[in-house]
Design a protein around this motif. Structure first.
Motif, short mmCIF file in Angstrom:
data_model
loop_
_atom_site.label_atom_id
_atom_site.label_comp_id
_atom_site.label_asym_id
_atom_site.label_seq_id
_atom_site.Cartn_x
_atom_site.Cartn_y
_atom_site.Cartn_z
N GLN A 132 -5.46 -0.05 -6.98
CA GLN A 132 -4.47 0.36 -5.98
C GLN A 132 -3.13 -0.33 -6.24
OE1 GLN A 132 -5.14 2.61 -3.60
NE2 GLN A 132 -3.05 2.53 -2.86
N GLY A 133 -2.04 0.40 -6.12
CA GLY A 133 -0.72 -0.18 -6.32
C GLY A 133 -0.42 -1.27 -5.32
N ARG A 134 0.17 -2.36 -5.78
CA ARG A 134 0.53 -3.48 -4.89
C ARG A 134 2.05 -3.63 -4.88
NH1 ARG A 134 -4.88 -3.29 -4.74
NH2 ARG A 134 -5.90 -5.15 -3.95
N HIS A 135 2.65 -3.38 -3.72
CA HIS A 135 4.09 -3.59 -3.57
C HIS A 135 4.31 -4.89 -2.80
CE1 HIS A 135 3.45 -2.11 0.52
NE2 HIS A 135 2.83 -1.06 -0.01
N ALA A 136 5.55 -5.21 -2.51
CA ALA A 136 5.88 -6.54 -1.99
C ALA A 136 5.30 -6.83 -0.61
CB ALA A 136 7.40 -6.73 -1.96
N VAL A 137 5.04 -5.81 0.21
CA VAL A 137 4.52 -6.05 1.55
C VAL A 137 3.07 -5.56 1.70
CG1 VAL A 137 6.69 -6.18 2.82
CG2 VAL A 137 5.68 -3.94 2.35
N PHE A 138 2.45 -5.19 0.61
CA PHE A 138 1.05 -4.78 0.67
C PHE A 138 0.19 -6.00 1.01
CE2 PHE A 138 -3.10 -3.39 -0.87
CZ PHE A 138 -3.11 -2.04 -0.51
N PRO A 139 -0.74 -5.86 1.94
CA PRO A 139 -1.55 -7.03 2.33
C PRO A 139 -2.33 -7.60 1.14
CG PRO A 139 -1.86 -5.22 3.87
CD PRO A 139 -1.10 -4.67 2.72
N GLU A 140 -2.44 -8.91 1.14
CA GLU A 140 -3.25 -9.56 0.10
C GLU A 140 -4.73 -9.34 0.41
OE1 GLU A 140 -2.17 -13.62 -0.27
OE2 GLU A 140 -0.04 -13.20 -0.66
N THR A 141 -5.50 -9.05 -0.62
CA THR A 141 -6.93 -8.79 -0.45
C THR A 141 -7.73 -9.66 -1.41
OG1 THR A 141 -6.69 -6.91 -1.99
CG2 THR A 141 -6.70 -6.41 0.36
N ASP A 142 -8.84 -10.19 -0.91
CA ASP A 142 -9.71 -11.00 -1.77
C ASP A 142 -10.87 -10.13 -2.28
OD1 ASP A 142 -11.58 -10.79 0.31
OD2 ASP A 142 -11.08 -12.75 1.15
N TRP A 182 -8.71 -6.08 9.86
CA TRP A 182 -9.03 -7.48 9.60
C TRP A 182 -8.14 -8.04 8.49
CZ3 TRP A 182 -10.25 -11.93 11.03
CH2 TRP A 182 -10.69 -12.91 10.16
N VAL A 183 -7.95 -7.25 7.46
CA VAL A 183 -7.06 -7.68 6.37
C VAL A 183 -5.64 -7.91 6.91
CG1 VAL A 183 -5.91 -6.89 4.26
CG2 VAL A 183 -8.37 -6.62 4.50
N ALA A 184 -5.14 -6.99 7.72
CA ALA A 184 -3.76 -7.08 8.21
C ALA A 184 -3.58 -8.13 9.29
CB ALA A 184 -3.32 -5.71 8.74
N LEU A 185 -4.55 -8.22 10.20
CA LEU A 185 -4.40 -9.15 11.32
C LEU A 185 -4.40 -10.61 10.88
CD1 LEU A 185 -6.65 -7.47 14.04
CD2 LEU A 185 -4.20 -7.99 14.26
N ARG A 186 -5.22 -10.94 9.90
CA ARG A 186 -5.31 -12.34 9.52
C ARG A 186 -4.06 -12.83 8.79
NH1 ARG A 186 -9.38 -10.66 5.20
NH2 ARG A 186 -8.28 -10.96 3.23
N GLN A 187 -3.18 -11.90 8.40
CA GLN A 187 -1.92 -12.29 7.78
C GLN A 187 -0.74 -11.62 8.48
OE1 GLN A 187 -1.84 -10.51 3.60
NE2 GLN A 187 -3.93 -9.98 4.15
N ALA A 188 -0.91 -11.37 9.78
CA ALA A 188 0.09 -10.62 10.54
C ALA A 188 1.47 -11.26 10.48
CB ALA A 188 -0.37 -10.50 11.99
N GLU A 189 1.53 -12.57 10.71
CA GLU A 189 2.84 -13.24 10.72
C GLU A 189 3.48 -13.22 9.32
OE1 GLU A 189 0.11 -14.41 12.06
OE2 GLU A 189 0.56 -14.45 14.22
#
Length: 406
Positions: A24-34, A115-122
């Motif tokens: 999947q393409g990763r741009h500057a504001v795409f959430p980080e995923t483990d 869950w991915v978005a909320l844990r890095q919301a700020e």
């Protein structure tokens, strides 16, 4: 028992499943995923495709083998329409299995993305702010009254729908939509940036109207700009205006576009059914929407077609791409299955659009039948045909591009 007996030893089987989420393409504001996030999305994408390709076709088999014969034996006739057919399917185990599995898949997809978005919301909000603060291409309206059809429904089981904000600058819902769309599309084959459909629509328009050189393009219900960015790339000399009611979508959308090197899109918060305060008459050469109409109320849809006629210039083009209408070429069982999203995926207006010929709305708002055209999803990127859609095209399913020239 596992199916291996179907293939002689040494037979190679070509993989035909979803691509890996890591592509999947990763741009500057795409959430980080483990690792676990990626595998969760991979699993859900595989399940989604299995539901659509393996389980869904078996529903009509069960209907023809059990449901309809039982009804005919009891009533002396076949079910008269999709509503009657759907009620009969409610007691069919194959339909129950399909519905439970598909609903669970959508809820798990939303949980995984949130869950991915909320844990890095700020952190996501800070990244978006760094790219958008002070940029005139982000035009928000804190006084906008969110339309009732959005407030009352969490579309696609997405908590907060497109508009909810939990703190200033919040982009969680947009990040969830972006990172989880891979699952919704069953692996989004070939869509590194989730823009294949938008690109295909633009290519279809270019093929149909080679002399169209739009200076301003309006994309209605743009969410975070997947299709607006595609239009911006295909028409680099045009100004693209992406309108949505959700501020989180627009913040994230501009940040995403800028990080992808796209600088000709302006994101505007507004009600797509009434843009009289935002834009004057005949302000655009091309007006588009993609999968918008099935998520809005009937009065809003009528208003949108009127707005499109007001906003597009003489000789300009308006095109909406959304689910195909039903016809007598589609079995009542298939029509009932198509209505699943209305009853179980928080899309209450989905079934309504199946009943309507969008070209009737074009006609009522002032467009001439002489300028009608359409393209089925099978021909996206290639050919658009003159006139209204046919019953045979309805039987193909998928998405239909429906348009008119002013």
């Amino acid at each position: 028992m596992d199916g291996s007996a179907d293939f002689p030893e040494g037979t190679s089987v070509k993989y035909a499943g979803p691509r890996d989420y890591r592509t999947q393409g990763r741009h500057a504001v795409f959430p980080e995923t483990d690792h676990d996030d990626c595998e969760r999305f991979n699993y859900l994408a595989h399940v989604n495709r299995y539901i659509r390709e393996r389980i869904q076709p078996r529903i009509e088999d069960a209907y023809n083998a059990r449901v309809e014969p039982k009804f005919v034996a009891e009533k002396g006739r076949k079910p008269k329409d999709r509503t009657e057919a759907r009620k009969l399917l409610l007691t069919e185990p194959m339909f129950q299995y399909y519905s439970a599995f598909r609903r669970a898949n959508m809820e798990q997809r939303q949980q995984a993305g949130r869950w991915v978005a909320l844990r890095q919301a700020e952190a996501l909000a800070a990244k978006a702010a760094a790219l958008t603060d002070g940029d005139p291409r982000l035009q928000l309206n804190p006084d906008l009254k969110i339309p009732k059809y959005l407030v009352d429904v969490h579309h696609h089981c997405m908590p907060g729908s497109y508009y909810e904000e939990n703190f200033p600058g919040d982009v969680v819902n947009a990040a969830n939509y972006d990172c989880g769309f891979f699952v919704t599309n069953g692996g989004a084959e070939g869509q590194e940036w989730l823009d294949t459909v938008g690109t295909a629509i633009a290519e279809t328009l270019q093929a149909k109207f080679p002399d169209l050189k739009p200076k301003r393009i309006l994309d209605l219900g743009a969410s975070l700009g997947h299709n607006a960015v595609s239009l911006a790339k295909m028409y680099p000399d045009a100004e693209i205006v992406a309108v949505d009611a959700g501020a989180p979508m627009l913040r994230y959308g501009l940040a995403r576009a800028k990080s992808l090197g796209v600088d000709n899109v302006t994101f505007v918060q507004g009600d797509v059914a009434d843009l009289t305060k935002e834009f004057g008459d005949e302000s655009f050469d091309l007006v588009t929407s993609y999968i918008l109409l099935h998520e809005i109320s009937f009065p809003a849809m009528k208003a949108i077609f009127n707005e499109c006629y007001r906003l597009v210039k003489k000789g300009g083009v308006v095109v909406h791409s959304d689910i195909v209408k039903n016809s007598d070429q589609v079995s009542v069982c298939e029509q009932a299955i198509r209505d699943w999203d209305t009853h179980y995926n928080n899309e209450p207006f989905h079934a309504l659009l199946r009943e309507l010929d969008q070209h009737d709305f074009f006609l009522q708002s002032g467009f001439s039948e002489d300028g009608f055209f359409r393209a089925s999803s099978a021909s996206f990127g290639h050919t658009a045909l003159d006139g209204r859609s046919t019953p045979e095209e309805s039987a193909l399913g998928g998405v239909m591009m429906v348009g008119a020239i002013k």
